[in-house]
Structure formats: C-alpha cells, structure tokens
Design a protein around this motif. Structure first.
Motif, mmCIF file in Angstrom:
data_model
loop_
_atom_site.group_PDB
_atom_site.id
_atom_site.type_symbol
_atom_site.label_atom_id
_atom_site.label_comp_id
_atom_site.label_asym_id
_atom_site.label_seq_id
_atom_site.Cartn_x
_atom_site.Cartn_y
_atom_site.Cartn_z
ATOM 1 N N LEU A 1 0.842 -1.205 0.000
ATOM 2 C CA LEU A 1 0.000 0.000 0.000
ATOM 3 C C LEU A 1 0.881 1.260 0.000
ATOM 4 O O LEU A 1 0.661 2.208 -0.761
ATOM 5 C CB LEU A 1 -0.887 -0.022 1.255
ATOM 6 N N THR A 2 1.908 1.246 0.852
ATOM 7 C CA THR A 2 2.771 2.419 1.016
ATOM 8 C C THR A 2 3.645 2.635 -0.213
ATOM 9 O O THR A 2 3.776 3.765 -0.709
ATOM 10 C CB THR A 2 3.667 2.234 2.261
ATOM 11 N N ALA A 3 4.245 1.561 -0.719
ATOM 12 C CA ALA A 3 5.151 1.693 -1.871
ATOM 13 C C ALA A 3 4.395 2.169 -3.111
ATOM 14 O O ALA A 3 4.871 3.030 -3.854
ATOM 15 C CB ALA A 3 5.851 0.356 -2.137
ATOM 16 N N LEU B 1 7.830 15.565 -0.800
ATOM 17 C CA LEU B 1 6.448 15.085 -0.678
ATOM 18 C C LEU B 1 6.319 14.076 0.461
ATOM 19 O O LEU B 1 7.253 13.323 0.752
ATOM 20 C CB LEU B 1 6.037 14.404 -1.989
ATOM 21 N N ARG B 2 5.142 14.036 1.076
ATOM 22 C CA ARG B 2 4.851 13.058 2.124
ATOM 23 C C ARG B 2 3.642 12.237 1.642
ATOM 24 O O ARG B 2 2.521 12.739 1.626
ATOM 25 C CB ARG B 2 4.503 13.792 3.421
ATOM 26 N N PRO B 3 3.865 10.974 1.230
ATOM 27 C CA PRO B 3 2.739 10.173 0.739
ATOM 28 C C PRO B 3 1.653 10.040 1.807
ATOM 29 O O PRO B 3 1.960 9.749 2.962
ATOM 30 C CB PRO B 3 3.372 8.810 0.437
ATOM 31 N N PHE C 1 17.678 -5.875 9.526
ATOM 32 C CA PHE C 1 17.315 -7.234 9.143
ATOM 33 C C PHE C 1 16.898 -7.070 7.686
ATOM 34 O O PHE C 1 17.009 -5.972 7.140
ATOM 35 C CB PHE C 1 16.145 -7.761 10.009
ATOM 36 N N ARG C 2 16.410 -8.108 7.049
ATOM 37 C CA ARG C 2 15.921 -7.865 5.691
ATOM 38 C C ARG C 2 14.527 -8.457 5.525
ATOM 39 O O ARG C 2 14.192 -9.460 6.164
ATOM 40 C CB ARG C 2 16.878 -8.354 4.623
ATOM 41 N N GLY C 3 13.760 -7.809 4.655
ATOM 42 C CA GLY C 3 12.415 -8.294 4.367
ATOM 43 C C GLY C 3 11.444 -7.971 5.472
ATOM 44 O O GLY C 3 11.423 -6.859 5.984
HETATM 45 N N1 LIG Z 1 2.096 4.942 6.012
HETATM 46 C C1 LIG Z 1 3.322 5.338 6.252
HETATM 47 O O1 LIG Z 1 3.615 6.495 6.308
HETATM 48 C C2 LIG Z 1 4.389 4.297 6.480
HETATM 49 C C3 LIG Z 1 4.122 2.972 6.150
HETATM 50 C C4 LIG Z 1 5.118 2.031 6.338
HETATM 51 C C5 LIG Z 1 6.335 2.423 6.856
HETATM 52 N N2 LIG Z 1 6.551 3.710 7.207
HETATM 53 C C6 LIG Z 1 7.850 4.117 7.781
HETATM 54 O O2 LIG Z 1 8.844 3.849 6.814
HETATM 55 C C7 LIG Z 1 10.041 3.424 7.438
HETATM 56 C C8 LIG Z 1 10.472 2.122 6.811
HETATM 57 O O3 LIG Z 1 9.576 1.103 7.183
HETATM 58 P P1 LIG Z 1 9.897 -0.412 6.859
HETATM 59 O O4 LIG Z 1 8.907 -1.232 7.617
HETATM 60 O O5 LIG Z 1 10.050 -0.617 5.409
HETATM 61 O O6 LIG Z 1 11.332 -0.516 7.536
HETATM 62 P P2 LIG Z 1 12.135 -1.726 7.999
HETATM 63 O O7 LIG Z 1 11.717 -2.910 7.221
HETATM 64 O O8 LIG Z 1 12.082 -1.765 9.468
HETATM 65 O O9 LIG Z 1 13.594 -1.243 7.547
HETATM 66 C C9 LIG Z 1 14.699 -1.927 7.982
HETATM 67 C C10 LIG Z 1 15.741 -1.842 6.888
HETATM 68 O O10 LIG Z 1 16.325 -0.539 6.865
HETATM 69 C C11 LIG Z 1 17.645 -0.693 6.371
HETATM 70 N N3 LIG Z 1 18.470 0.428 6.836
HETATM 71 C C12 LIG Z 1 18.637 0.850 8.117
HETATM 72 N N4 LIG Z 1 19.439 1.933 8.134
HETATM 73 C C13 LIG Z 1 19.769 2.205 6.838
HETATM 74 C C14 LIG Z 1 20.565 3.208 6.192
HETATM 75 N N5 LIG Z 1 21.197 4.148 6.900
HETATM 76 N N6 LIG Z 1 20.650 3.192 4.855
HETATM 77 C C15 LIG Z 1 20.032 2.249 4.122
HETATM 78 N N7 LIG Z 1 19.290 1.253 4.677
HETATM 79 C C16 LIG Z 1 19.144 1.244 6.020
HETATM 80 C C17 LIG Z 1 18.109 -2.009 6.954
HETATM 81 O O11 LIG Z 1 19.003 -2.602 6.050
HETATM 82 P P3 LIG Z 1 20.506 -2.901 6.506
HETATM 83 O O12 LIG Z 1 20.405 -3.974 7.565
HETATM 84 O O13 LIG Z 1 21.161 -3.339 5.246
HETATM 85 O O14 LIG Z 1 21.030 -1.629 7.087
HETATM 86 C C18 LIG Z 1 16.824 -2.839 7.077
HETATM 87 O O15 LIG Z 1 16.696 -3.786 6.028
HETATM 88 C C19 LIG Z 1 9.750 3.375 8.928
HETATM 89 O O16 LIG Z 1 10.205 4.563 9.529
HETATM 90 C C20 LIG Z 1 8.244 3.297 8.994
HETATM 91 O O17 LIG Z 1 7.702 3.813 10.181
HETATM 92 C C21 LIG Z 1 5.606 4.658 7.013
#
Ligand SMILES: NC(=O)c1ccc[n+]([C@@H]2O[C@H](COP(=O)([O-])OP(=O)(O)OC[C@H]3O[C@@H](n4cnc5c(N)ncnc54)[C@H](OP(=O)(O)O)[C@@H]3O)[C@@H](O)[C@H]2O)c1
Length: 308
Positions: free
Chosen positions: A129-131, A251-253, A299-301
C-alpha cells in the motif's frame, strides 16, 4: 481471543500475551479471524508512545496494522461473507492486528488471491500500500526515470524496488553489504553499501528519491536530485523534510486505505510483478522478540506473526 497487547507505553518488555475480549462487527464491518499479521516499524513507534496524543489512549492497546485472514462475522451493510479469505490494512490512526480476531470496515479490505499465502499477504499489505502510494500516486514515477530508493532491504523499500522496475524505472538503492545480493535479486540496478560509500558522492541526476530511512539520510537525499526532481519521505514523521534547494519538491505520501489499493497489491502479485520478501516468522507470544528485531532496523524483508 489471544492477543499481544500493552497496558502502558514503553520498551519491547511492555508487550504481553494473553486473553482479551473478542471484537464484534459493527455496521459496515466484518470480524476477521487473523491468520497472519506483519510487524511494521510503526508498531514499535506506537508501543513507545510516539503516536500518543495526551489523554486519548485507553489501555489495553493491541498494536499492528496489517493482516490476512478469513471473515467469520458480517455486520449490517458489509459486502463480504463469512469464509471469504481477505487481507488489508486497518484504518489510519488505528492499531490492533496482533490478535486472533479483528473488526474492520469491509470497504478497505480486499479478497486475498488464492495463490498468495496468508503469511505473504500480511507481509505485502502495508508495505505494498505504502510503496504504490509513494511511487505511483505521489512521485508519479515514469518508465525510463531513475529513482534512488533509500533502505533497499527493508519491507517497504523491497516492494518499492520491484514496483519501480515493473514501472520501467532504473533503480539505485542503499543497503549494508550483507543485503547487497538480496536487493539485487529484488531487481536493483545499482547498489550502494552505505557503510562504505557516501551516496551523495556517487549518485546524482536522479528524477526521484524514495526515502524509507529518515534522519540525516532523508535530509541529505535532496542532493542526488536533478533540477525539477521530486522526493517522497515516509520515515520523517507527518511532514516531509524541507529541501535545502529550491528546484526540487519534497512530498509526504498520504497512504490512504481502500479496497482498490489492496486490489492493486493483489494484482501485482498475481501478475508476477511482485514476489514476497524474505520472511522471518514469529508466534504472537514472541511479540517482544519480534519488536526487538524490528527496532534494531537491521534485518531484511519482513517479520510476520503466524497466528493460525
Ligand atoms: N504509512 C506510512 O507512512 C508508512 C508505512 C510504512 C512504513 N513507514 C515508515 O517507513 C520506514 C520504513 O519502514 P519499513 O517497515 O520498510 O522498515 P524496515 O523494514 O524496518 O527497515 C529496515 C531496513 O532498513 C535498512 N536500513 C537501516 N538503516 C539504513 C541506512 N542508513 N541506509 C540504508 N538502509 C538502512 C536495513 O538494512 P541494513 O540492515 O542493510 O542496514 C533494514 O533492512 C519506517 O520509519 C516506517 O515507520 C511509514
């Protein structure tokens, strides 16, 4: 029903596992027997109290935003039936999917494709949804454009890399060395190890940036854009950071919930454009452990609770 819940805000240790009352379906709602729910970074921010508005929270609170399961009760006017396999993301501002049952507005829930498992559907729900909202609806990414996706090994970014390739864009992404092969397999054309290289020194002329990391990474991302470029931010709070140049757009989705949006996620999966991320499974009783892993940000995924 069994649930993972909190009685106060705090660290992972405030997560408890136990019995809470079953929900009932109000008008327009369905009760869903949850088979899987994923861990999103928002969940530990919620658990920490980062989203709390003073005096408005009643405990216990169940975290969790996305789910996959089967409809078990139907409220008046809801257009789904018992036995339907569905997935989705609960309404903005609500939490509650770390549970055996949830009540959700049927209008934001989609049918789950049969070929998609509950675990994979939960993993793809909020990330997809977010992407899609960020790349298509907000950045309006086009075929032939170049996008830098920050945080490539994460949940949202992993979907975004695949979706950007499906659109026909060229994808540059940042990750630690351990996840280089993983993001390549997702389709990234160019991978930057952020521990070895400063992305602002090696990337330039991008049409778009999608930042999922936040902090300084977000603020520095404007530097890689060409004039007229646009950047979308999901890890910098409710507002995009202010650009330090006046020829780009920040932008902020908004990430609105809808059945149609979830159906797009399902269609991308069914068409073979998106495959599920690497998944680590947890039981609901291991919610604290899952949050420690998510909060480590390395972590990944996806981390997914297998509930049934
Ligand atoms: N509706 C919304 O607005 C919405 C929805 C979903 C998520 N979000 C926000 O979006 C963010 C991402 O969410 P997510 O669930 O996708 O995150 P996530 O899965 O928790 O992200 C973790 C990943 O970030 C990578 N990472 C950490 N530091 C990094 C850096 N400096 N440079 C590049 N990669 C880095 C890590 O890879 P490495 O181990 O390789 O570092 C890890 O794979 C969060 O802040 C979340 O709150 C917002």
């Amino acid at each position: 029903m069994k649930a993972a819940y909190i009685e106060r805000f705090g660290g992972p240790e405030v997560l408890q596992y136990g019995d809470l009352p079953d929900p009932t379906a109000g008008p327009g709602e369905v009760v869903i027997d949850v088979f899987a729910a994923s861990v999103n970074a928002a969940d530990w921010k919620f658990r920490n109290g980062e989203y709390a508005r003073h005096g408005q929270i009643k405990f216990p609170q169940i975290p969790g935003r996305d789910f996959s399961g089967v409809v078990s009760a139907v409220g008046s006017g809801a257009d789904l039936k018992s036995g339907d396999a569905v997935f989705g993301v609960i309404a903005a501002g609500k939490e509650g999917t770390y549970a055996e049952k949830i009540a959700v507005n049927a209008a934001i829930v989609a049918k789950k494709p049969e070929a998609l498992s509950h675990v994979n559907a939960a993993a793809l729900a909020l990330t997809g949804l977010t992407a899609i909202n960020a790349l298509d609806d907000t950045l309006k990414l086009k075929r032939g454009e170049t996008i830098l996706i920050q945080g490539g090994a994460g949940g949202v970014a992993g979907f975004a890399i695949q979706f950007a390739k499906h659109i026909g864009a060229r994808v540059i992404t940042t990750t630690s060395a351990a996840n280089r092969d993983y993001v390549r397999e997702l389709g990234a054309d160019e991978v930057i190890d952020y521990n070895a290289q400063d992305f602002t020194k090696v990337v330039s002329g991008c049409d778009a940036v999608f930042d999922t990391v936040g902090g300084d990474v977000a603020k520095k991302s404007f530097a890689v854009l060409k004039p007229g470029g646009r950047a979308a931010f999901i890890a910098s709070g409710a507002e995009a950071p202010k650009p330090d140049r006046n020829d780009v757009t920040a932008l902020r989705p908004p990430v609105p919930r809808s059945r149609a949006a979830m159906e797009r996620v399902a269609q991308l999966y069914t068409a073979g454009a998106i495959r599920p991320p690497e998944i680590k499974l947890y039981a609901l009783s291991q919610a604290a452990e899952a949050h420690r892993m998510s909060q480590s940000r390395h972590f990944r995924g996806k981390l997914v609770f297998q509930i049934r």
